[in-house]
Write an enzyme that holds these catalytic residues in place. Structure first.
Site, PDB file in Angstrom:
ATOM      1  N   THR A   1       0.539  -0.743   0.249  1.00 27.40           N
ATOM      2  CA  THR A   1       0.216   0.046   0.122  1.00 27.40           C
ATOM      3  C   THR A   1       0.966   1.991  -0.009  1.00 27.40           C
ATOM      4  O   THR A   1       1.087   2.761  -0.667  1.00 27.40           O
ATOM      5  CB  THR A   1      -0.785   0.336   1.408  1.00 27.40           C
ATOM      6  OG1 THR A   1      -2.207  -1.215   1.546  1.00 27.40           O
ATOM      7  CG2 THR A   1      -2.067   1.361   1.096  1.00 27.40           C
TER       8      THR A   1
ATOM      9  N   HIS B   1     -10.698  -0.589   4.456  1.00 29.51           N
ATOM     10  CA  HIS B   1      -9.522  -0.167   3.839  1.00 29.51           C
ATOM     11  C   HIS B   1      -9.945  -0.058   2.088  1.00 29.51           C
ATOM     12  O   HIS B   1      -9.688  -0.668   1.054  1.00 29.51           O
ATOM     13  CB  HIS B   1      -8.355  -1.353   3.560  1.00 29.51           C
ATOM     14  CG  HIS B   1      -7.040  -1.604   2.515  1.00 29.51           C
ATOM     15  ND1 HIS B   1      -6.665  -0.261   2.541  1.00 29.51           N
ATOM     16  CD2 HIS B   1      -5.674  -2.030   3.204  1.00 29.51           C
ATOM     17  CE1 HIS B   1      -5.312  -0.326   2.078  1.00 29.51           C
ATOM     18  NE2 HIS B   1      -4.560  -1.799   1.731  1.00 29.51           N
TER      19      HIS B   1
HETATM   20  C1  NCD Z   1      -3.832  -5.644   3.878  1.00 22.71           C
HETATM   21  C2  NCD Z   1      -3.719  -5.036   5.057  1.00 22.71           C
HETATM   22  O1  NCD Z   1      -3.229  -3.651   5.266  1.00 22.71           O
HETATM   23  O2  NCD Z   1      -5.463  -4.684   5.936  1.00 22.71           O
HETATM   24  N1  NCD Z   1      -3.292  -5.550   2.923  1.00 22.71           N
HETATM   25  C3  NCD Z   1      -2.660  -4.550   1.688  1.00 22.71           C
HETATM   26  O3  NCD Z   1      -3.434  -3.630   2.342  1.00 22.71           O
HETATM   27  N2  NCD Z   1      -2.927  -5.187   0.729  1.00 22.71           N
HETATM   28  C4  NCD Z   1      -3.879  -7.273   4.486  1.00 22.71           C
HETATM   29  C5  NCD Z   1      -3.790  -7.686   5.163  1.00 22.71           C
HETATM   30  O4  NCD Z   1      -2.507  -7.166   6.322  1.00 22.71           O
HETATM   31  O5  NCD Z   1      -3.938  -8.780   5.747  1.00 22.71           O
END
Ligand code: NCD
Length: 326
Positions: free
Chosen positions: A70, A148
């Site tokens: 991210t 998210h």
């Molecule tokens: C996720 C998150 O951080 O929520 N990862 C992400 O941002 N692609 C999923 C996770 O941590 O399992």
């Protein structure tokens, strides 16, 4: 190869100078222009076409929790657009938060440093708290077990590329549906856009009621604990890891941590057009041998994070560079 930049995309107005805190209320009319722009950026990224503008705008990534995809995809997206990047990684230790400064106080300052702030924080509601005092748009890159929303954009973009439409898709969401914030942001959009959702989890990790209650057509969600029962009927399987860091009771984690494991041999019972997504990181819920199967889309999904976040940053900051490569 020529590149033309055309300004003023009125369809992007809904994003301009907006916070991105939750996926509540998003429509296809809001999402599709962003996805169209992301598709154009994706072609440019793949062909290494420079789309950077001469903007002097800047973006700050303020991350209180670990992140690979991210944070780096936001920063890469910003760099590709010519936006300057300020990074605060490990913000809990490296910023004045360690001295007890509140998010509200921090929010008051941020407008002097950056034109948009991307925050990840372990507390539910943290991005909203920051936005309550901030003078610049705040993007929620994950607030505890809350939401998210930009991952949901990446997920939908990936599904749109794979299937063309979301309507009627049978989607299985599997794993930690209680704590998985990507699930919470994605689920309501799948329901709103006409997918049939099967929620696959042990009872302890079912979708929380607070999330379900805000979904108007939640009757379309079916609960199931056995992945193998539903796998043959699915168009999309969205796997998630069991989120160890969110468990108050480690005994419960120990009990459920190995609830699911998808292996390549399991895919013999799945349809040819199945697509497997995962927000990553994975632990052991998807065996590495699944990567060899052409139905595994999670690394493409992950790479889509860059063009989707380029489109989002462009729309929020009003860069709106329509890119026509030809
Ligand atoms: C996720 C998150 O951080 O929520 N990862 C992400 O941002 N692609 C999923 C996770 O941590 O399992």
């Amino acid at each position: 190869m020529g590149v033309a930049l055309v300004r003023d995309e009125p369809t992007m107005e809904g994003w301009f100078q907006s916070n991105v805190l939750s996926s509540i209320g998003w429509t296809l009319d809001k999402g599709n222009p962003l996805f169209d722009l992301a598709s154009e950026y994706k072609k440019c990224v793949q062909q290494r076409i420079d789309v950077s503008s001469k903007t002097r705008l800047s973006a700050m990534t303020l991350f209180y929790e670990p992140s690979t995809r991210t944070r780096l995809s936001f920063e890469s997206a910003a760099h590709k657009l010519g936006i300057r990047v300020l990074t605060v990684a490990d913000a809990g230790a490296s910023s004045s938060a360690s001295k007890g400064e509140t998010l509200e106080d921090m929010g008051k300052l941020l407008g002097s440093y950056a034109d948009v702030v991307i925050i990840r924080h372990p507390e539910l509601g943290a991005a909203r708290r920051l936005s309550s005092t901030a003078q610049v748009p705040i993007i929620n890159a994950g607030d505890g077990a809350g939401e998210h929303p930009t991952q949901a954009l990446v997920d939908l973009f990936t599904l749109r590329e794979a299937f063309g439409t979301l309507k009627g898709l049978k989607v299985g969401l599997c794993g930690d549906l209680l704590n998985g914030r990507t699930i919470h942001s994605l689920l309501r959009l799948l329901c709103a856009f006409g997918c049939e959702v099967t929620a696959i989890s042990p009872p302890e990790l079912a979708i929380p009621n607070e999330v379900l209650q805000r979904i108007p057509n939640r009757d379309a969600i079916h609960a199931e604990s056995d992945l193998h029962t539903v796998l043959p009927s699915l168009d999309v399987l969205y796997m998630t890891r069991i989120q160890k860091e969110r468990f108050y009771d480690i005994d419960v984690y120990e009990r459920v941590k190995h609830s699911y494991r998808l292996e390549r041999k399991d895919l013999e019972e799945a349809s040819d057009h199945l697509r497997i997504l995962h927000p990553l990181p994975r632990v052991d819920e998807v065996a590495p041998d699944v990567d060899q199967d052409s139905r595994a889309l999670y690394f493409i999904q992950s790479a889509n994070g860059v063009p989707v976040r380029m489109a989002l940053l462009s729309a929020i900051l009003g860069l709106q560079n329509r890119v026509h490569a030809g």
